[in-house]
Motif scaffolding. Structure first.
Motif, PDB file in Angstrom:
ATOM      1  N   THR A  47      -6.243  19.994 -28.671  1.00  0.00           N
ATOM      2  CA  THR A  47      -6.158  19.938 -30.129  1.00  0.00           C
ATOM      3  C   THR A  47      -4.711  19.924 -30.598  1.00  0.00           C
ATOM      4  N   SER A  48      -3.779  20.199 -29.673  1.00  0.00           N
ATOM      5  CA  SER A  48      -2.395  20.150 -30.130  1.00  0.00           C
ATOM      6  C   SER A  48      -1.623  19.020 -29.446  1.00  0.00           C
ATOM      7  N   VAL A  49      -2.338  18.027 -28.971  1.00  0.00           N
ATOM      8  CA  VAL A  49      -1.685  16.868 -28.372  1.00  0.00           C
ATOM      9  C   VAL A  49      -1.145  15.975 -29.490  1.00  0.00           C
ATOM     10  N   SER A  50       0.076  15.444 -29.277  1.00  0.00           N
ATOM     11  CA  SER A  50       0.669  14.574 -30.309  1.00  0.00           C
ATOM     12  C   SER A  50       0.326  13.113 -30.040  1.00  0.00           C
ATOM     13  N   ARG A  51       0.402  12.330 -31.068  1.00  0.00           N
ATOM     14  CA  ARG A  51       0.214  10.885 -30.907  1.00  0.00           C
ATOM     15  C   ARG A  51       1.591  10.240 -30.889  1.00  0.00           C
ATOM     16  N   ILE A  52       1.689   9.198 -30.094  1.00  0.00           N
ATOM     17  CA  ILE A  52       2.994   8.543 -29.942  1.00  0.00           C
ATOM     18  C   ILE A  52       3.523   8.071 -31.306  1.00  0.00           C
ATOM     19  N   ARG A  53       2.631   7.603 -32.151  1.00  0.00           N
ATOM     20  CA  ARG A  53       3.111   7.057 -33.429  1.00  0.00           C
ATOM     21  C   ARG A  53       3.730   8.136 -34.328  1.00  0.00           C
ATOM     22  N   ASP A  54       3.423   9.420 -34.052  1.00  0.00           N
ATOM     23  CA  ASP A  54       3.966  10.491 -34.897  1.00  0.00           C
ATOM     24  C   ASP A  54       5.240  11.131 -34.357  1.00  0.00           C
ATOM     25  N   LEU A  55       5.684  10.698 -33.188  1.00  0.00           N
ATOM     26  CA  LEU A  55       6.825  11.395 -32.572  1.00  0.00           C
ATOM     27  C   LEU A  55       8.136  11.048 -33.266  1.00  0.00           C
ATOM     28  N   THR A  56       9.057  12.041 -33.280  1.00  0.00           N
ATOM     29  CA  THR A  56      10.416  11.726 -33.728  1.00  0.00           C
ATOM     30  C   THR A  56      11.407  12.198 -32.671  1.00  0.00           C
ATOM     31  N   ALA A  57      12.473  11.397 -32.521  1.00  0.00           N
ATOM     32  CA  ALA A  57      13.480  11.727 -31.508  1.00  0.00           C
ATOM     33  C   ALA A  57      14.107  13.073 -31.827  1.00  0.00           C
ATOM     34  N   GLY A  58      14.348  13.849 -30.770  1.00  0.00           N
ATOM     35  CA  GLY A  58      15.045  15.124 -30.941  1.00  0.00           C
ATOM     36  C   GLY A  58      14.162  16.274 -31.402  1.00  0.00           C
ATOM     37  N   ASP A  60      11.083  19.225 -31.064  1.00  0.00           N
ATOM     38  CA  ASP A  60      10.730  20.162 -30.003  1.00  0.00           C
ATOM     39  C   ASP A  60       9.845  19.454 -28.983  1.00  0.00           C
ATOM     40  N   PRO A  61       9.712  20.029 -27.776  1.00  0.00           N
ATOM     41  CA  PRO A  61       8.865  19.380 -26.771  1.00  0.00           C
ATOM     42  C   PRO A  61       7.428  19.207 -27.269  1.00  0.00           C
ATOM     43  N   VAL A  62       6.832  18.104 -26.885  1.00  0.00           N
ATOM     44  CA  VAL A  62       5.452  17.806 -27.287  1.00  0.00           C
ATOM     45  C   VAL A  62       4.672  17.306 -26.072  1.00  0.00           C
ATOM     46  N   THR A  63       3.358  17.289 -26.210  1.00  0.00           N
ATOM     47  CA  THR A  63       2.511  16.751 -25.162  1.00  0.00           C
ATOM     48  C   THR A  63       1.811  15.494 -25.675  1.00  0.00           C
ATOM     49  N   VAL A  64       1.807  14.487 -24.827  1.00  0.00           N
ATOM     50  CA  VAL A  64       1.163  13.228 -25.179  1.00  0.00           C
ATOM     51  C   VAL A  64       0.187  12.896 -24.061  1.00  0.00           C
ATOM     52  N   LYS A 114      -4.413   8.031 -16.024  1.00  0.00           N
ATOM     53  CA  LYS A 114      -4.380   8.739 -17.305  1.00  0.00           C
ATOM     54  C   LYS A 114      -3.550  10.014 -17.135  1.00  0.00           C
ATOM     55  N   LEU A 115      -2.544  10.165 -17.991  1.00  0.00           N
ATOM     56  CA  LEU A 115      -1.597  11.259 -17.815  1.00  0.00           C
ATOM     57  C   LEU A 115      -1.473  12.123 -19.063  1.00  0.00           C
ATOM     58  N   ALA A 116      -1.215  13.411 -18.810  1.00  0.00           N
ATOM     59  CA  ALA A 116      -0.705  14.266 -19.871  1.00  0.00           C
ATOM     60  C   ALA A 116       0.779  14.436 -19.578  1.00  0.00           C
ATOM     61  N   VAL A 117       1.623  14.127 -20.554  1.00  0.00           N
ATOM     62  CA  VAL A 117       3.065  14.158 -20.344  1.00  0.00           C
ATOM     63  C   VAL A 117       3.677  15.105 -21.360  1.00  0.00           C
ATOM     64  N   HIS A 118       4.602  15.937 -20.862  1.00  0.00           N
ATOM     65  CA  HIS A 118       5.164  16.956 -21.740  1.00  0.00           C
ATOM     66  C   HIS A 118       6.676  16.874 -21.691  1.00  0.00           C
ATOM     67  N   GLY A 119       7.324  16.703 -22.825  1.00  0.00           N
ATOM     68  CA  GLY A 119       8.778  16.630 -22.828  1.00  0.00           C
ATOM     69  C   GLY A 119       9.327  16.543 -24.232  1.00  0.00           C
ATOM     70  N   LYS A 120      10.668  16.327 -24.276  1.00  0.00           N
ATOM     71  CA  LYS A 120      11.350  16.209 -25.562  1.00  0.00           C
ATOM     72  C   LYS A 120      11.573  14.733 -25.840  1.00  0.00           C
ATOM     73  N   PRO A 121      11.032  14.201 -26.940  1.00  0.00           N
ATOM     74  CA  PRO A 121      11.220  12.777 -27.199  1.00  0.00           C
ATOM     75  C   PRO A 121      12.680  12.466 -27.554  1.00  0.00           C
ATOM     76  N   ALA A 122      13.198  11.359 -26.984  1.00  0.00           N
ATOM     77  CA  ALA A 122      14.562  10.935 -27.302  1.00  0.00           C
ATOM     78  C   ALA A 122      14.540   9.433 -27.600  1.00  0.00           C
ATOM     79  N   LYS A 123      15.573   8.969 -28.317  1.00  0.00           N
ATOM     80  CA  LYS A 123      15.691   7.522 -28.592  1.00  0.00           C
ATOM     81  C   LYS A 123      15.976   6.783 -27.298  1.00  0.00           C
TER      82      LYS A 123
END
Ligand code: ADP
Ligand code: MG
Length: 699
Positions: A47-58, A60-64, A114-123
């Motif tokens: 329920t707390s997984v982010s969608r790629i379209r909502d991510l912003t660079a820099g 906090d870490p998120v899971t996709v 199919k992967l769950a990936v967790h990290g900090k989004p960057a440009k």
């Protein structure tokens, strides 16, 4: 007994086999119990997984969660890298990049996974990327294991990954294990404890930590297992403590004539409340008929030595001898000097025994110790050598106890007729750590400093302020007071561009041509060192340039100024210990931290802490927070246990509860013979006692 299945090897579990079991063994997983206690490092909450379209660079870490749509190994100038593209919604994509471990990551990830990936989004290029994200493969077929709301992710290692062991593999084998043998699990804590504290049932918790049905269930499972781990650890301490209280000790009553005379006619000041309280705790211990095992904790300059001296008098009054051991010759000599001043008016002669005591000096000391005519000996570990026989050793005082090995301390507490043992430390230990480390010995704390101490002003400065600092030092010296200048290294290291103590000494000498400036460092011979120190103590020299050899215990009340060079390179506790060399007399003192312009975040926080407080307990708590409990004492303090799930800093209130419950239980049932404790006793013996006793011997 049904619990025994927990000791079965994992090799025979469904989905394991010989090859995988050897990879597991390398991660410390041998038995079913090990596997069940291989706790997830993190959980993926869908329920707390982010969608790629909502991510912003820099951010906090998120899971996709997404599917791998391309993979590539890309050659680079120096190293190749591995890149994948993942997609969650149609056309919404991002990259993940690895520069290290390229070989195994590229082997583990394939198109379509199919992967769950967790990290900090960057440009990255036109889009976004994670570099070196944590990742977990999920089942593409949507099997039941990976579609729960909360999915456990396990700690990995290169070796596990090489043998294809992923979080998903752990989920699979643990699931099969619980399904097949979960019935055999037992409640491992006494029912009274579970009920009175409202803990989750042990069988439920062991399943829920791996396969939680909800966040609430997970929280309950975590708390329960943390409690259990801390409870059994405290049980070990409680049982050991029961053991201690059975070791007979010599009864030494207080208020003997020497002690009285000392308090009334010799001691030049009144004891502080904390000193008084510590002393009465010690006196009670020494009179009780049980061997004393007490740690006296107090910041530098809090006045531990006087308390130790009075304890020594109790023993001498009772007709016993005293051994006083310090970790270095400088400290032993200093104790020797300050105790001599205190004891001389009582007609008690002190003896110093260190590595540099000559054979001619040794002879009468050794024979006096043997016959009992020598009442008190101060020294280094030379005291515990085989040749030293002590006729009636009644009290062993061990200063800066953490700098001695466990064995050395044991020798002094087992010599002769089981003398009382007083350990001292100037490293204030946060309460949570003290409970963990010293739960089996008693602790007295001196928190309050003797009256009339001026607080130390601490300031961080930069290189451009150096002239101003030297001007201030000239004033200090002109007023008859003394200064320390401390360097982190002995020899210049070109690489680090450090101004080392030796060239610093030369420079200070030319900056202060009319002042006696001396140098002391760890590579000097000990006679030279002692001579330099002696001239500083007597005031012949006004500025002492040194490395950290002055760290512990050196007492020059007239030294009121300290300049610490490259302060950003020191640890927080070390800075605090160094600073404790000043502020010991009636004059106000200043500590200057000379720091680089460029600093890490952590070093800036250390220096800020130094500026904001002089309370050693606050400093040590802060230090523990910064470094983590495990690193707190460095490797020397290897007695610190490692916990699988509990965290000494954040789970302090659970530790407190666990300690209360464990000590209460051993009071009610010291040998754990009551029938309602038999299952717990069995579990405790199997999984804690045998391993634990090795880990935790301290005092
Ligand atoms: P510690 O060993 O804890 O670092 P010391 O025992 O060396 O501290 O004491 C530091 C200084 O304070 C010594 O010079 C000592 O004589 C002095 N001192 C100790 N207790 C008192 C007191 N109650 N009142 C005044 N001065 C004291
Ligand atoms: Mg001391």
């Amino acid at each position: 007994m049904s619990l025994d299945f927990l000791q079965d090897s994992v090799q025979y579990l469904k989905g394991v086999g010989p090859q995988r079991s050897s990879a597991l063994a390398q991660s410390g997983i041998h038995t079913i119990h090990d596997l069940l206690s291989y706790y997830p490092r993190r959980y993926l909450d869908r329920t707390s997984v982010s969608r790629i379209r909502d991510l912003t660079a820099g951010s906090d870490p998120v899971t996709v969660i997404g599917t791998v749509v391309s993979t590539a190994i890309i050659p680079g100038k120096r190293n190749k890298r591995f890149e994948i593209t993942i997609e969650d919604d149609p056309g919404r994509r991002m990259k993940c990049v690895w520069f290290q471990g390229v070989a195994w990551v590229s082997r583990s990830l394939e198109l379509g996974h199919k992967l769950a990936v967790h990290g900090k989004p960057a440009k990255y290029g036109g889009g976004l990327s994670f570099s070196h994200p944590e990742f977990d493969r999920l089942d593409e077929d949507g099997s039941k294991l990976d579609t729960g709301r909360i999915i456990a992710l396990y700690p990995g290692s290169a070796l596990l990954e090489q043998s294809g062991f992923t979080s998903r593999s752990f989920r699979k084998i643990i699931y099969a294990l619980i399904k097949e043998r979960g019935e055999e699990l037992r409640e491992t804590l006494p029912a009274s404890v579970v009920e009175s504290l409202g803990l989750m049932d042990g069988r439920v918790a062991r399943r829920a930590i791996h396969f939680p049905k909800s966040q609430e269930e997970l929280d309950g499972a975590r708390d329960r297992l943390k409690f259990e781990e801390l409870f059994f650890f405290q049980m070990m301490l409680a049982i050991k403590r029961v053991g201690h209280t059975k070791i007979p000790g010599v009864v030494m009553p207080s208020n003997g004539t020497l002690e009285q005379h000392f308090l009334e006619h010799v001691l030049p000041f009144r004891l502080t409340n904390d000193q008084q309280k510590s002393l009465s705790e010690i006196r009670a211990d020494m009179a009780r008929g049980v061997q004393m095992n007490r740690l006296l904790q107090g910041d530098v300059g809090s006045g531990k030595t006087v308390v130790a001296a009075l304890s020594a008098l109790v023993a001498i009054d009772a007709g016993y001898q005293v051994a006083f051991m310090a970790p270095t010759e400088i400290l032993a000599e200093q104790h020797f000097r300050s105790l001599s001043v205190l004891f001389k008016p009582l007609g008690i002669e002190l003896n110093l025994l260190t590595g540099s005591t000559t054979a001619a000096q040794r002879k009468p000391i050794l024979s006096g110790l043997k016959t009992g005519s020598v009442k008190i000996v101060v020294g280094t570990h030379a005291i515990i050598q085989d040749k030293v026989e002590i006729h009636r050793l009644g009290l062993s005082v061990i200063d800066e106890q953490h700098r001695f090995g466990v064995l050395q301390r044991a020798v002094l507490s087992e010599k002769g007729d089981r003398p009382h043992v007083l350990l001292m430390t100037a490293t204030p230990i946060p309460r949570s750590l003290a409970l963990t480390l010293y739960g089996d010995i008693d602790v007295s704390v001196i928190r309050e400093l003797p009256p009339g101490r001026q607080p130390i002003k601490t300031k961080m400065v930069r290189e451009k302020e150096r002239e101003g600092i030297y001007k201030r030092m000239r004033e200090v010296v002109a007023s008859g007071q003394q200064c320390y200048i401390v360097f982190p290294l002995v020899e210049e290291s070109e690489k680090l561009d450090l101004r080392d103590a030796i060239s610093g000494h030369e420079q200070i000498k030319s900056t202060f041509p009319n002042v006696r400036v001396e140098l002391v460092h760890g590579r000097m011979k000990s006679v030279e060192k002692e001579a330099v120190m002696a001239r500083f103590v007597s005031g012949e020299s006004a500025i002492l340039v040194s490395t950290t050899v002055i760290e512990v215990g050196v007492d020059v009340p007239n030294a009121t100024f300290m300049l610490i060079e490259h302060a950003e390179r020191f640890g927080l506790s070390q800075l605090h210990q160094l600073r404790g060399r000043i502020g010991r007399g009636k004059h106000a003192s200043t500590c200057i931290l000379m720091a680089e312009y460029r600093q890490s975040e952590e070093s800036r926080r250390r220096l800020n802490a130094m500026e904001s407080t002089t309370d050693g307990f606050k400093i040590s708590e802060f230090d523990m927070e910064l470094r983590g409990a495990g690193d707190f004492f460095g490797t020397r303090q290897s007695g610190l246990p490692t916990f699988r799930i509990a965290n000494l800093i954040t789970d302090f209130h659970i530790l407190d509860q666990a300690r209360g419950a464990a000590f209460k239980l051993t009071e009610q049932d010291p040998n754990l013979t009551k029938p309602e404790h038999s299952e717990m006793k069995h579990y405790f013996q199997l999984f804690f006692e045998r391993k634990g006793l090795r880990l935790s011997r301290i005092g």
